[in-house]
Design a protein around this motif. Structure first.
Motif, short mmCIF file in Angstrom:
data_model
loop_
_atom_site.label_atom_id
_atom_site.label_comp_id
_atom_site.label_asym_id
_atom_site.label_seq_id
_atom_site.Cartn_x
_atom_site.Cartn_y
_atom_site.Cartn_z
N UNK A 188 -31.00 -0.27 61.08
CA UNK A 188 -30.71 -1.53 60.40
C UNK A 188 -29.22 -1.81 60.41
N UNK A 189 -28.88 -3.05 60.76
CA UNK A 189 -27.48 -3.46 60.75
C UNK A 189 -27.31 -4.50 59.65
N UNK A 190 -26.28 -4.33 58.84
CA UNK A 190 -25.99 -5.30 57.80
C UNK A 190 -26.31 -4.83 56.40
N UNK A 191 -26.95 -3.69 56.28
CA UNK A 191 -27.28 -3.21 54.94
C UNK A 191 -26.85 -1.76 54.78
N UNK A 192 -26.33 -1.47 53.60
CA UNK A 192 -25.98 -0.10 53.25
C UNK A 192 -26.97 0.38 52.20
N UNK A 193 -27.36 1.64 52.24
CA UNK A 193 -28.27 2.14 51.21
C UNK A 193 -27.56 2.19 49.86
N UNK A 194 -28.30 1.94 48.81
CA UNK A 194 -27.70 2.01 47.47
C UNK A 194 -27.28 3.42 47.14
N UNK A 195 -28.07 4.37 47.58
CA UNK A 195 -27.77 5.77 47.30
C UNK A 195 -28.37 6.63 48.40
N UNK A 196 -27.74 7.72 48.72
CA UNK A 196 -28.30 8.68 49.67
C UNK A 196 -28.03 8.32 51.11
N UNK A 197 -28.73 9.01 51.98
CA UNK A 197 -28.55 8.84 53.42
C UNK A 197 -29.25 7.59 53.92
N UNK A 198 -28.64 6.94 54.88
CA UNK A 198 -29.32 5.82 55.56
C UNK A 198 -30.31 6.44 56.55
N UNK A 199 -31.15 5.60 57.11
CA UNK A 199 -32.09 6.09 58.13
C UNK A 199 -31.32 6.69 59.31
N UNK A 200 -30.21 6.07 59.67
CA UNK A 200 -29.41 6.57 60.79
C UNK A 200 -28.81 7.94 60.47
N UNK A 201 -28.31 8.12 59.26
CA UNK A 201 -27.71 9.40 58.89
C UNK A 201 -28.77 10.49 58.77
N UNK A 202 -29.96 10.11 58.33
CA UNK A 202 -31.02 11.10 58.17
C UNK A 202 -31.42 11.64 59.51
#
Length: 60
Positions: A46-60
């Motif tokens: 996903x481009x344009x959104x940051x996770x509120x907390x924790x790892x993003x899907x990309x970081x996971x």
């Protein structure tokens, strides 16, 4: 000594899972720059959104 190292590694892992690795804002900024340049790029993340907390899907 090994137990202390293991505990330190677990604490670091927990912190990254909770707060993220710090690379997601950089990824999002670069993706925005690419869009503004008019380039078409596909990414499975996903481009344009940051996770509120924790790892993003990309970081996971």
């Amino acid at each position: 000594m090994a137990e202390s190292h293991y505990a330190s590694m677990l604490a670091t892992d927990e912190e990254e899972r909770r707060d993220g690795t710090g690379s997601e804002p950089v990824f999002q900024e670069i993706a925005q720059q690419i869009r503004e340049a008019g380039l078409k790029v596909q990414t499975p993340f996903a481009v344009g959104t940051l996770p509120e907390v924790g790892l993003s899907d990309r970081e996971f």
